[in-house]
Design a protein around this motif. Structure first.
Motif, PDB file in Angstrom:
ATOM      1  N   ALA A  11     -37.096   7.542  -6.239  1.00  0.00           N
ATOM      2  CA  ALA A  11     -36.799   6.249  -5.983  1.00  0.00           C
ATOM      3  C   ALA A  11     -37.760   4.964  -6.719  1.00  0.00           C
ATOM      4  O   ALA A  11     -37.504   3.935  -6.926  1.00  0.00           O
ATOM      5  N   ILE A  12     -39.013   5.647  -6.601  1.00  0.00           N
ATOM      6  CA  ILE A  12     -40.344   4.786  -7.172  1.00  0.00           C
ATOM      7  C   ILE A  12     -39.732   4.667  -8.687  1.00  0.00           C
ATOM      8  O   ILE A  12     -39.995   3.524  -9.020  1.00  0.00           O
ATOM      9  N   LYS A  13     -39.539   5.854  -9.335  1.00  0.00           N
ATOM     10  CA  LYS A  13     -39.349   5.724 -10.786  1.00  0.00           C
ATOM     11  C   LYS A  13     -38.092   4.955 -11.062  1.00  0.00           C
ATOM     12  O   LYS A  13     -38.021   4.033 -12.204  1.00  0.00           O
ATOM     13  N   ASN A  14     -37.130   5.130 -10.515  1.00  0.00           N
ATOM     14  CA  ASN A  14     -35.903   4.168 -10.695  1.00  0.00           C
ATOM     15  C   ASN A  14     -36.175   2.897 -10.345  1.00  0.00           C
ATOM     16  O   ASN A  14     -35.635   1.941 -11.065  1.00  0.00           O
ATOM     17  N   ALA A  15     -36.775   2.322  -9.387  1.00  0.00           N
ATOM     18  CA  ALA A  15     -37.363   1.136  -9.267  1.00  0.00           C
ATOM     19  C   ALA A  15     -38.075   0.615 -10.182  1.00  0.00           C
ATOM     20  O   ALA A  15     -38.069  -0.617 -10.840  1.00  0.00           O
ATOM     21  N   PHE A  16     -38.967   1.215 -10.874  1.00  0.00           N
ATOM     22  CA  PHE A  16     -39.965   1.012 -11.690  1.00  0.00           C
ATOM     23  C   PHE A  16     -39.163   0.663 -13.026  1.00  0.00           C
ATOM     24  O   PHE A  16     -39.514  -0.103 -13.941  1.00  0.00           O
ATOM     25  N   LEU A  17     -37.993   1.605 -13.635  1.00  0.00           N
ATOM     26  CA  LEU A  17     -37.251   1.436 -14.496  1.00  0.00           C
ATOM     27  C   LEU A  17     -36.496   0.165 -14.706  1.00  0.00           C
ATOM     28  O   LEU A  17     -36.407  -0.513 -15.539  1.00  0.00           O
ATOM     29  N   GLU A  18     -35.956  -0.048 -13.237  1.00  0.00           N
ATOM     30  CA  GLU A  18     -35.268  -1.423 -13.159  1.00  0.00           C
ATOM     31  C   GLU A  18     -36.001  -2.541 -13.434  1.00  0.00           C
ATOM     32  O   GLU A  18     -35.751  -3.504 -14.071  1.00  0.00           O
ATOM     33  N   LEU A  19     -37.348  -2.372 -12.818  1.00  0.00           N
ATOM     34  CA  LEU A  19     -38.182  -3.641 -13.024  1.00  0.00           C
ATOM     35  C   LEU A  19     -38.486  -3.694 -14.469  1.00  0.00           C
ATOM     36  O   LEU A  19     -38.593  -4.756 -14.849  1.00  0.00           O
ATOM     37  N   ARG A  20     -38.818  -2.659 -15.100  1.00  0.00           N
ATOM     38  CA  ARG A  20     -39.509  -2.560 -16.378  1.00  0.00           C
ATOM     39  C   ARG A  20     -38.264  -3.058 -17.427  1.00  0.00           C
ATOM     40  O   ARG A  20     -38.876  -3.993 -18.512  1.00  0.00           O
ATOM     41  N   SER A  21     -37.028  -2.959 -17.014  1.00  0.00           N
ATOM     42  CA  SER A  21     -35.929  -3.494 -17.916  1.00  0.00           C
ATOM     43  C   SER A  21     -36.108  -5.056 -18.004  1.00  0.00           C
ATOM     44  O   SER A  21     -35.503  -5.437 -18.840  1.00  0.00           O
ATOM     45  N   ARG A  22     -36.554  -5.650 -17.142  1.00  0.00           N
ATOM     46  CA  ARG A  22     -36.517  -7.071 -16.867  1.00  0.00           C
ATOM     47  C   ARG A  22     -37.922  -8.010 -17.120  1.00  0.00           C
ATOM     48  O   ARG A  22     -37.800  -8.994 -17.324  1.00  0.00           O
ATOM     49  N   LYS A  23     -38.891  -7.147 -17.077  1.00  0.00           N
ATOM     50  CA  LYS A  23     -40.261  -7.692 -17.227  1.00  0.00           C
ATOM     51  C   LYS A  23     -41.277  -6.644 -17.989  1.00  0.00           C
ATOM     52  O   LYS A  23     -41.219  -5.434 -17.842  1.00  0.00           O
ATOM     53  N   PRO A  24     -42.579  -7.586 -18.417  1.00  0.00           N
ATOM     54  CA  PRO A  24     -43.253  -6.626 -19.004  1.00  0.00           C
ATOM     55  C   PRO A  24     -44.222  -5.750 -18.072  1.00  0.00           C
ATOM     56  O   PRO A  24     -44.283  -6.363 -16.754  1.00  0.00           O
ATOM     57  N   LEU A  25     -44.711  -4.687 -18.531  1.00  0.00           N
ATOM     58  CA  LEU A  25     -45.538  -3.875 -17.326  1.00  0.00           C
ATOM     59  C   LEU A  25     -46.390  -4.663 -16.719  1.00  0.00           C
ATOM     60  O   LEU A  25     -46.558  -4.570 -15.301  1.00  0.00           O
ATOM     61  N   GLY A  26     -47.325  -5.638 -17.243  1.00  0.00           N
ATOM     62  CA  GLY A  26     -48.369  -6.189 -16.590  1.00  0.00           C
ATOM     63  C   GLY A  26     -47.656  -7.226 -15.662  1.00  0.00           C
ATOM     64  O   GLY A  26     -48.596  -7.754 -14.772  1.00  0.00           O
ATOM     65  N   LYS A  27     -46.434  -7.392 -15.401  1.00  0.00           N
ATOM     66  CA  LYS A  27     -45.767  -8.297 -14.524  1.00  0.00           C
ATOM     67  C   LYS A  27     -45.289  -7.852 -13.179  1.00  0.00           C
ATOM     68  O   LYS A  27     -44.959  -8.539 -12.585  1.00  0.00           O
TER      69      LYS A  27
END
Length: 185
Positions: A11-27
């Protein structure tokens, strides 16, 4: 590993990938990641120190996956340079989605450097005489980085053409490389 821990990790990794697809890591914030993963902050922190530790772990896992794909393609994955080149491309392509998400923007060059470091380490384990040979070291850097950047900059092109052209270049370089290493011996 406990099934609950596996589900939480996923769940953590999937959420991270979804967010990473929309914004830079620092955001990316822990709060939004936890909300998307349906976990609380303490659960996240029991798994990772921060968002960068999560990113680093996922990047490392992707690199390991690329290396495993290369090694699984043939018994002696580093013996034949043009076959190695093809296997490197196939490994990158099979991890394309993760690579493009995790190593987007300024992180792309870092992936190339990490791959080069790990591939050289594996090659030197298999062929210890490569370790102290500057010509082989330079040739490996050229082939790994060249293939990696050709892959990054030509993803929209026909894969077969990309692989074929790269294999041809490596085949043309191989005699020069073999000639120079024979002169030393």
């Amino acid at each position: 590993m406990d099934i609950r821990i596996e589900k939480t990790e996923r769940a953590i990794k999937n959420a991270f990938l979804e967010l990473r697809s929309r914004k830079p890591l620092g955001k990316i914030t822990i709060k939004e990641l936890c909300s998307l993963a349906a976990i609380n902050k303490s659960t996240f922190y029991s798994h990772y120190e921060d968002i960068y530790a999560l990113s680093d772990k996922m990047e490392s896992e992707t690199i390991v996956s690329v290396l495993k794909n290369i090694s699984s393609q043939q018994e002696e994955p580093f013996k034949n340079p043009d076959v190695f080149t093809r296997n490197l491309y196939m490994a990158l392509i099979s991890n394309n989605t993760l690579i493009n998400l995790l190593f987007s923007g300024t992180e792309k060059a870092r992936l190339g450097d990490c791959l080069e470091t790990e591939l050289k380490r594996l090659i030197c384990e298999k062929y210890p005489d490569y370790k102290e040979d500057p010509q082989r070291d330079i040739m490996l850097s050229f082939c790994i980085q060249g293939c990696f950047h050709a892959y990054l900059n030509n993803q929209e092109k026909d894969v077969a053409t990309l692989v074929s052209v790269s294999e041809s270049i490596v085949r043309k370089l191989a005699p020069m490389y073999l000639e120079n290493s024979t002169e030393e011996n």
